[in-house]
Enzyme design. Structure first.
Site, PDB file in Angstrom:
ATOM      1  N   LYS A 194      -1.125  12.393   9.024  1.00 43.35           N
ATOM      2  CA  LYS A 194      -1.183  13.391   7.958  1.00 43.35           C
ATOM      3  C   LYS A 194      -2.207  12.908   6.937  1.00 43.35           C
ATOM      4  O   LYS A 194      -1.910  12.114   6.058  1.00 43.35           O
ATOM      5  CB  LYS A 194       0.206  13.547   7.318  1.00 43.35           C
ATOM      6  CG  LYS A 194       0.236  14.225   5.945  1.00 43.35           C
ATOM      7  CD  LYS A 194      -0.327  15.638   5.943  1.00 43.35           C
ATOM      8  CE  LYS A 194      -0.261  16.236   4.532  1.00 43.35           C
ATOM      9  NZ  LYS A 194      -1.350  15.788   3.642  1.00 43.35           N
ATOM     10  N   GLU A 197      -5.005  16.343   2.031  1.00 43.69           N
ATOM     11  CA  GLU A 197      -5.490  17.716   2.165  1.00 43.69           C
ATOM     12  C   GLU A 197      -6.944  17.848   1.703  1.00 43.69           C
ATOM     13  O   GLU A 197      -7.631  18.811   2.048  1.00 43.69           O
ATOM     14  CB  GLU A 197      -4.616  18.684   1.364  1.00 43.69           C
ATOM     15  CG  GLU A 197      -4.611  18.470  -0.136  1.00 43.69           C
ATOM     16  CD  GLU A 197      -3.500  17.536  -0.587  1.00 43.69           C
ATOM     17  OE1 GLU A 197      -3.096  17.645  -1.766  1.00 43.69           O
ATOM     18  OE2 GLU A 197      -3.048  16.701   0.230  1.00 43.69           O
ATOM     19  N   GLY A 247      -1.151   4.933  -0.084  1.00 44.16           N
ATOM     20  CA  GLY A 247      -1.442   5.774  -1.242  1.00 44.16           C
ATOM     21  C   GLY A 247      -0.898   5.181  -2.515  1.00 44.16           C
ATOM     22  O   GLY A 247      -0.706   3.961  -2.631  1.00 44.16           O
ATOM     23  N   THR A 251       3.871   8.219  -5.310  1.00 39.39           N
ATOM     24  CA  THR A 251       4.026   9.019  -4.089  1.00 39.39           C
ATOM     25  C   THR A 251       4.672   8.202  -2.986  1.00 39.39           C
ATOM     26  O   THR A 251       5.537   8.697  -2.246  1.00 39.39           O
ATOM     27  CB  THR A 251       2.669   9.563  -3.623  1.00 39.39           C
ATOM     28  OG1 THR A 251       2.065  10.296  -4.695  1.00 39.39           O
ATOM     29  CG2 THR A 251       2.838  10.479  -2.427  1.00 39.39           C
ATOM     30  N   GLY A 252       4.280   6.944  -2.861  1.00 41.47           N
ATOM     31  CA  GLY A 252       4.870   6.084  -1.849  1.00 41.47           C
ATOM     32  C   GLY A 252       6.364   5.932  -2.021  1.00 41.47           C
ATOM     33  O   GLY A 252       7.125   5.938  -1.044  1.00 41.47           O
ATOM     34  N   GLU A 269       1.863   0.820   2.151  1.00 36.40           N
ATOM     35  CA  GLU A 269       0.688   0.119   1.633  1.00 36.40           C
ATOM     36  C   GLU A 269       0.234   0.885   0.392  1.00 36.40           C
ATOM     37  O   GLU A 269      -0.291   1.994   0.494  1.00 36.40           O
ATOM     38  CB  GLU A 269      -0.424   0.066   2.684  1.00 36.40           C
ATOM     39  CG  GLU A 269      -1.647  -0.701   2.232  1.00 36.40           C
ATOM     40  CD  GLU A 269      -2.796  -0.551   3.210  1.00 36.40           C
ATOM     41  OE1 GLU A 269      -3.930  -0.345   2.737  1.00 36.40           O
ATOM     42  OE2 GLU A 269      -2.551  -0.622   4.432  1.00 36.40           O
ATOM     43  N   CYS A 303      -8.019   0.165  -2.670  1.00 32.46           N
ATOM     44  CA  CYS A 303      -6.818  -0.501  -3.165  1.00 32.46           C
ATOM     45  C   CYS A 303      -7.046  -1.983  -3.414  1.00 32.46           C
ATOM     46  O   CYS A 303      -6.341  -2.589  -4.218  1.00 32.46           O
ATOM     47  CB  CYS A 303      -5.658  -0.291  -2.195  1.00 32.46           C
ATOM     48  SG  CYS A 303      -6.027  -0.784  -0.501  1.00 32.46           S
ATOM     49  N   GLU A 407      -4.018   0.708 -12.579  1.00 33.42           N
ATOM     50  CA  GLU A 407      -5.004   0.881 -11.519  1.00 33.42           C
ATOM     51  C   GLU A 407      -5.875   2.099 -11.829  1.00 33.42           C
ATOM     52  O   GLU A 407      -5.368   3.205 -12.013  1.00 33.42           O
ATOM     53  CB  GLU A 407      -4.310   1.072 -10.173  1.00 33.42           C
ATOM     54  CG  GLU A 407      -5.294   1.157  -9.011  1.00 33.42           C
ATOM     55  CD  GLU A 407      -4.615   1.337  -7.663  1.00 33.42           C
ATOM     56  OE1 GLU A 407      -5.169   0.848  -6.660  1.00 33.42           O
ATOM     57  OE2 GLU A 407      -3.537   1.977  -7.612  1.00 33.42           O
TER      58      GLU A 407
END
Length: 515
Positions: A194, A197, A247, A251-252, A269, A303, A407
């Site tokens: 996935k 988008e 990501g 969200t992770g 990750e 990252c 970050e």
């Protein structure tokens, strides 16, 4: 597909042409060996270099997610019937086919994401290498024979999870698609990638090439679309054996919690706020080159970017000057120009985040050392509307500055001075992240001591930003858990099954143990 690099004024048109050549019937999900257009909401792709839309495709929605999962369940069954030698042969061929199409993949990646073509070429070559590396492991996933008391022959087998869903980010879609598919495929799983988008095209093309190379239908599918629709459906469905995610931290965490609620384990990750430590006894010229590569390659959208520059006070002013001088000479421009070293920020949302964080860093006392003005070649061209952030060095980024722990994910590095080795280590560890870092020094003892004491999953000595699929990669703390590469990742994508066989007739009844 054959596309020639064109002048910067035509970047949006080039993206359209590259996408049309790769997908003449339109972009969509990749299911059962074919591109399938969705029926949900339209998603517009925007050129990072110009800020202009160049294509759109339809979200597949939950109905599309169900079709993807049904296909992948069938694919896992077919792939699982092959032995490791048969899987290895097919994966080696995938690597060869990707290598043959490396330039095509690089152009597609650069045109649709804004990544400099020189970087995209290096990454497409790495993807071919990933399949070759894990092909070498596919026929070596052995179990163990375990001696136990009594008349038993006891052994283990490593069995795949079945369907693995891998959610990949927008900053390196092609690279992470290879990184998160080769290993689970070698372990006998089917895979649904996935992608973001915003940047799905190169992942779909990679799946097409893998299918052409011999992967059966349903073994490598791609779910284009939105996280809240297809992504959410895929990470909570009981047909999924495991989820991997690359990501952001927020969200992770949401993905991990949602997957755990469905009883699905997740490999994460996440982000990093990585310290690049420079001591006075280092080769400063080499360290300055390393600092430039650490933060400005990929426009800082990495990252492992070395976004914190900690320099021993006696050489701090000189070193900041060295880095600033190199940053000013970096070539910022059209991603499809082979001389470009720094491209645009890939998404408009991230562009807004980066520019706001630069402002916040200066409000908190950081002093901008580098210019923020676009070069004339950009300001006076069709690229002026792109998501451009010039390589930015802020000095005086103290522990109270937001850039010390936040970050940025852009071409922004915050520098500050330190006096002692203990202070440098403490500053490096002044974050909830623990992904990467580096030290520059000629003192071997100090180098190993600092490498041991800094909390990071990857640490370089007199180097920065070199990774390889054969080496474990992952982080501590907010940077995630598990390792996404190296031989050990095959343990992430298999389960251990214990098998007991009596070696002679047992008495009746069998001895019973409760657990």
């Amino acid at each position: 597909m054959s596309i020639t690099t064109v002048p910067s004024a035509s970047s949006t048109a080039t993206a359209r042409a590259v996408l049309d050549a790769a997908f003449p019937s339109g972009l969509g999900a990749f299911v059962d060996g074919a591109v399938v257009t969705g029926s949900g909401a339209d998603i517009t792709l925007t050129s990072a270099a110009t800020g202009e839309p160049f294509a759109s495709y339809a979200d597949p929605g939950k109905e599309g997610a169900d079709a993807l999962l049904a296909s992948s369940v069938r694919g896992a069954a077919a792939w699982g019937k092959l032995n490791g030698f048969e899987r290895a042969a097919i994966l080696r061929n995938v690597g060869r086919v990707v290598e043959q199409h490396a330039e095509e993949l690089a152009i597609l990646e650069s045109a649709t994401t804004g990544k400099p073509i020189r970087d995209a070429r290096a990454e497409s070559a790495k993807v071919a290498e990933m399949f070759g590396y894990y092909a070498g492991w596919a026929d070596k996933l052995t179990g163990q024979t375990i001696p136990v008391p009594g008349n038993w022959h006891t052994y283990t087998e490593r069995v795949p999870w079945g369907v693995v869903v891998a959610i990949t980010p927008w900053n390196a879609p092609l690279f992470t698609a290879g990184w998160n598919s080769a290993a689970p495929l070698a372990a006998g799983n089917s895979v649904i990638i996935k992608p973001s988008e915003f940047t799905p095209a190169s992942t779909v093309r990679l799946a097409q090439l893998a299918h052409q190379a011999g992967l059966p239908d349903g073994v490598f599918n791609v779910a284009t679309g939105l996280g809240q629709t297809v992504g959410s459906a895929l990470t909570t469905d009981p047909r999924v054996g495991k989820v991997s995610f690359i990501g952001s931290v927020p969200t992770g965490r949401r993905v991990a919690v949602a997957a755990a609620g469905a009883g699905i384990p997740a490999l994460l990750e996440l982000g990093g706020k990585n310290a690049n430590i420079v001591f006075a006894d280092a080769d400063l010229e080499r360290a300055a080159d390393g600092a430039i590569s650490a933060i400005f390659s990929g426009a800082g959208q990495s990252c492992v970017a070395g976004s914190r520059l900690l320099v021993e006070r006696t050489v701090h002013a000189r070193f900041v000057e060295l880095v600033a001088d190199r940053a000013a000479r970096l070539r910022v421009g059209d991603p499809l120009d082979a001389s470009t070293e720094v491209g645009p920020i890939i998404t408009p949302q991230q562009f807004a985040t980066v520019t706001s964080l630069i402002e916040a860093g200066m409000n908190d006392g950081g002093r901008r050392v580098t210019s923020g003005n676009l070069p004339d070649s950009l300001a006076g061209s069709a690229l002026a509307g792109g998501h451009w952030v010039m390589p930015t060095l802020l000095d005086g980024v103290t522990p109270s500055n937001r850039l010390e722990t936040t970050e940025v994910f852009g071409p922004v590095v915050g520098a500050d001075a330190f006096d002692t080795e203990e202070e440098a280590i403490a500053r490096a560890n002044n974050t909830n992240f623990g992904l990467a870092g580096a030290v520059w020094t000629s003192d071997v003892s100090r180098a190993h001591h600092v490498a041991r004491e800094v909390k990071a999953g990857t640490f370089w000595i007199n180097a920065y930003k070199t990774i390889h699929v054969a080496v474990p990669f992952g982080g501590f703390g907010d940077s995630g858990h598990g390792r996404s590469s190296g031989p050990g990742v095959l343990d992430e994508y298999t389960q251990t099954k214990a098998i007991w066989v009596p070696t002679r007739a047992a008495g009746s009844p069998f001895p019973s143990l409760s657990y």
